[in-house]
Design a protein around this motif. Sequence first.
Motif, short mmCIF file in Angstrom:
data_model
loop_
_atom_site.label_atom_id
_atom_site.label_comp_id
_atom_site.label_asym_id
_atom_site.label_seq_id
_atom_site.Cartn_x
_atom_site.Cartn_y
_atom_site.Cartn_z
N GLU A 78 -7.60 6.26 5.97
CA GLU A 78 -7.15 5.18 6.92
C GLU A 78 -5.56 4.98 6.91
O GLU A 78 -5.00 4.95 6.00
N ASN A 130 -5.40 2.34 12.85
CA ASN A 130 -5.54 0.83 13.23
C ASN A 130 -4.10 0.33 13.54
O ASN A 130 -3.25 0.32 12.53
N SER A 162 -9.37 6.97 10.39
CA SER A 162 -8.92 6.05 11.34
C SER A 162 -7.39 5.80 11.27
O SER A 162 -6.94 5.57 10.17
N LYS A 172 -6.02 5.07 2.03
CA LYS A 172 -5.25 4.51 2.76
C LYS A 172 -3.71 4.53 2.68
O LYS A 172 -3.11 4.62 1.51
N GLU A 201 -2.94 2.29 8.61
CA GLU A 201 -2.78 0.87 9.17
C GLU A 201 -1.34 0.60 9.37
O GLU A 201 -0.47 0.98 8.58
#
Length: 326
Positions: A64, A101, A99, A34, A66
Amino acid sequence: TGSTVNTDMSNAGTMNIYGTNALNGALTTQAGSKITVMGHGASYGSNAYDSGLVVANGFTNNGEIELSHDNDYYYYCYNPRNAYVTVSSGTLVNAAGGSINSLVGYCSQGQGTRNLYAQVDNQGTITTSYPLTINKGSAAHVNSGTITVNADLTINQSGTSPSFTNNGAITISSGKTMSVSGGTFTQNGGELSGAGQLSLSSLTAALFNTGFNIGTLTLNGVPTTAFKAGFTAGTLNLTNVTAIIPSGTSLGTVNLNTTTAGLPAGTNMTALNLTNSTVTLSEDLNTTTTSLSANGSTINGSGLRITNAAGKIINLTGSTVNTGFA
């Protein structure tokens, strides 16, 4: 915070990014990793700052990313700041298991902005729960994964031959907008759906090779527009556009401004509103099902008829109608 890393880095855990941080070596990310970039708000301006990760070269995100916001006192702050990722050269590849986000953060007085300054090749998922802007000059953006627009998504294109091509799935939620400005837009395959709006403006070309089903389609200043398959739109807004709408299309309200368009039979329009436009009909129009308003416009339809039903009103101002009337 505020660091520069000149060596290669492999991330298998979590990187929390505060302030502006530069990574000049190669970045490798592992599945389950992340990268969290948090704009930092504060009750006092001197304690607030933007946060960004500036990566010198393209990389592949297997985990990920973010983009969010925090602050000194949980939900109480007056100086919201921004969160961003910049890829200076090359492409940000969001892999099939990756991902990106854009999240709602913690600040009662605003959230700042979320930005990707990168050429994006999305093979995984991009989800906007908070508005996100993608802005990179001369970029060829490609989506073969999934983009879910739960908050507005803006793609600003500029420079040499910028483009956005969709081969995957894009879903735009009700009341939300995906906006693309500049360059070209190609709906090449996959799926384009949702009750929200796709807005294309100041493009050199828009090409729709497949059908789609969307709440609102808005094109403004797109001189080359080609629809290769029928589609469904609750509202179609065309301004400064020339287009032939193909058969198999189902439309609700059609608003044309300074536009030349051909409308096929069976479009199921509920309203046709024309301003300084020319439209060619392919079937009779009956105001029982389709209201009609034209200002400074021309309606063509050789051998066709416009029927004004009892109790209905056709509003024509400075317009020419080249069809029959009943």
